[in-house]
Design a protein around this motif. Sequence first.
Motif, PDB file in Angstrom:
ATOM      1  N   GLN A  94       6.978  -5.866   3.438  1.00  0.00           N
ATOM      2  CA  GLN A  94       6.512  -6.001   4.819  1.00  0.00           C
ATOM      3  C   GLN A  94       5.863  -7.367   5.027  1.00  0.00           C
ATOM      4  O   GLN A  94       6.062  -8.022   6.065  1.00  0.00           O
ATOM      5  CB  GLN A  94       5.524  -4.874   5.156  1.00  0.00           C
ATOM      6  CG  GLN A  94       5.182  -4.771   6.637  1.00  0.00           C
ATOM      7  CD  GLN A  94       3.892  -5.477   7.018  1.00  0.00           C
ATOM      8  OE1 GLN A  94       3.025  -5.709   6.166  1.00  0.00           O
ATOM      9  NE2 GLN A  94       3.751  -5.807   8.294  1.00  0.00           N
ATOM     10  N   ALA A 121       4.844  -2.463   0.722  1.00  0.00           N
ATOM     11  CA  ALA A 121       3.861  -3.357   1.322  1.00  0.00           C
ATOM     12  C   ALA A 121       4.208  -4.819   1.070  1.00  0.00           C
ATOM     13  O   ALA A 121       4.053  -5.671   1.959  1.00  0.00           O
ATOM     14  CB  ALA A 121       2.470  -3.040   0.767  1.00  0.00           C
ATOM     15  N   ARG A 142       0.956   3.244  13.711  1.00  0.00           N
ATOM     16  CA  ARG A 142       1.618   3.116  12.412  1.00  0.00           C
ATOM     17  C   ARG A 142       2.927   3.913  12.411  1.00  0.00           C
ATOM     18  O   ARG A 142       2.966   5.037  12.925  1.00  0.00           O
ATOM     19  CB  ARG A 142       0.706   3.618  11.295  1.00  0.00           C
ATOM     20  CG  ARG A 142      -0.488   2.701  11.028  1.00  0.00           C
ATOM     21  CD  ARG A 142      -1.169   3.077   9.728  1.00  0.00           C
ATOM     22  NE  ARG A 142      -2.305   2.217   9.464  1.00  0.00           N
ATOM     23  CZ  ARG A 142      -2.217   1.020   8.886  1.00  0.00           C
ATOM     24  NH1 ARG A 142      -1.028   0.548   8.562  1.00  0.00           N
ATOM     25  NH2 ARG A 142      -3.294   0.296   8.663  1.00  0.00           N
ATOM     26  N   SER A 164       7.052  -3.734  11.537  1.00  0.00           N
ATOM     27  CA  SER A 164       6.811  -2.453  10.883  1.00  0.00           C
ATOM     28  C   SER A 164       7.982  -2.164   9.959  1.00  0.00           C
ATOM     29  O   SER A 164       9.081  -2.702  10.136  1.00  0.00           O
ATOM     30  CB  SER A 164       6.650  -1.322  11.902  1.00  0.00           C
ATOM     31  OG  SER A 164       7.891  -0.962  12.472  1.00  0.00           O
ATOM     32  N   ARG A 192       4.441   0.811   6.802  1.00  0.00           N
ATOM     33  CA  ARG A 192       3.492  -0.300   6.928  1.00  0.00           C
ATOM     34  C   ARG A 192       3.711  -0.958   8.289  1.00  0.00           C
ATOM     35  O   ARG A 192       4.793  -0.907   8.869  1.00  0.00           O
ATOM     36  CB  ARG A 192       3.684  -1.339   5.829  1.00  0.00           C
ATOM     37  CG  ARG A 192       3.496  -0.803   4.431  1.00  0.00           C
ATOM     38  CD  ARG A 192       2.049  -0.524   4.101  1.00  0.00           C
ATOM     39  NE  ARG A 192       1.309  -1.748   3.844  1.00  0.00           N
ATOM     40  CZ  ARG A 192       0.046  -1.794   3.459  1.00  0.00           C
ATOM     41  NH1 ARG A 192      -0.630  -0.652   3.294  1.00  0.00           N
ATOM     42  NH2 ARG A 192      -0.574  -2.943   3.243  1.00  0.00           N
ATOM     43  N   LEU A 233       4.665   2.354  -2.916  1.00  0.00           N
ATOM     44  CA  LEU A 233       3.927   1.800  -1.786  1.00  0.00           C
ATOM     45  C   LEU A 233       3.717   0.300  -1.961  1.00  0.00           C
ATOM     46  O   LEU A 233       3.795  -0.462  -0.992  1.00  0.00           O
ATOM     47  CB  LEU A 233       2.580   2.517  -1.637  1.00  0.00           C
ATOM     48  CG  LEU A 233       1.708   2.066  -0.463  1.00  0.00           C
ATOM     49  CD1 LEU A 233       2.431   2.271   0.870  1.00  0.00           C
ATOM     50  CD2 LEU A 233       0.374   2.812  -0.467  1.00  0.00           C
TER      51      LEU A 233
END
Length: 489
Positions: A39, A36, A79, A46, A63, A32
Amino acid sequence: MPSGSPSAPEAARADPSADGQDLLPGTRRLLLRLLAAEQVAGRAPSIVASVARDGQPVWTGGRGRAVALGGMGTDGTGRPGPDTQYRIGSITKTFTAVLVMRLRDEGRLALGDPLDEYLPGTPVGDRTIAQLLAHLGGIAAETPPPWWERVEGATHPVLADALGPAPQRFRPGRRHHYSNVGFAVLGELVARLRAMTWAEALHRELLEPLGMRRTTAMPTAPHAQGFAVHPHADVLLPEPAYDSGVMAPAGQLWSTGTDLVRWAAVLGGHTDAVLSPDTLAEMREPAAVEGDTGEWRLGAGLGVQLLRVPDGVLVGHGGSMPGFVAALWTRSVGTAAVALANATSGVAVGDLAVSLIDAVDTAEPPLPAEWVPAGPAGRESLDLTGVWYWGAAAYSVTLRVDGSLLLVPVGGHGRASLLRADPGGDTWTGVDGYFAGETLTPCRRDGGVSHLELASFVFTRGPYSPAGPVPGGVDGDGWRSGPGAAVVR
């Protein structure tokens, strides 16, 4: 999404493998964190990613927000999730290539056939099917203006319009030159031989059998809107998404993280549901590489891209269309990752997918396959096992559970090769390395194996044994020691 079906987060919780329960919490947090960070660094409206091991999904993440159409994403907040559609661009080419290879396996065509045999009058008719699959056809990369990716497919209504009057760029077979229009030709080839559209053949032969219900030619909700991100301001410009018409086989498809990890299982060799393992392995063989010096980094197989990484070669493809970038990479029978974003450029989804694979395999190295003893059929070849000598070089021959032989130089210096047993005979054919395609024949004498012949090399039980059939013969006095070892005759 069908009425009454669970949302993606609910479905993930119901399936322990879908949200990473097979991975440790620290590994899931690391994945993750990588997602992240990309992103933010890529300023992606997204981004979603999925990871699979042994052909099964083990982690998904998303994300960004407020970018999906049709129900505001997968959980009502905007999301993105594993079932949000993104356009996947040239990953579409891998589907087209598998359709072509299925035709080859059915005997409907040969890879060495020129296109003229099936598409007479095509200006690239002297190019072979294999050359187009590997981008070795030397034909134009793109259509004549206008650029096909941002206009309606009707702008280039038939294949001749997409190719243009003079699509030849280089001599065929001599130079790797990536060609979108080459895959438009291959899509037309599929359509002609199947007597249906490329899209119909795709759905019937691949998507339906694999259960890839969220992979479509045009978007179905929930799907992401494609955007261009301003290079100097945090603002977005919507990008168009047209039906590409005859160019569709090069980059039309929309898909999801969930569907694409299923497709990664196909390309990685985890399933033979739509293509045999041998054919999939053939597609993964390097047909062309990019780079004139040093060790190659990016290469091409038959309709797939190959990426050399420090511990091996990944197979898959990158993709881009206006408003979208995508990447799918997988080890052969190993870990796979998919990354999708809805930005025209700037998001390093390919690097992200590779990083996700590396992170999982580093944090949680895959377990080796269990050792399984060979059945009775394997005992027939025991007399081939052990140490053999090519001249003075020692090689070990090992019998595997599937009846294949592994030839490995003792000490690691020399030519290793895996040799698969030929059906109905006492021979083996090399599948990799220097001896790929060459035949190993045990030569039997007095009820036993006296020596092995492989590509005219002779392997004997002793190093340069005077009694063995060594090419050129062996000095009758045999081995010597000391200063007088040199003998000139």
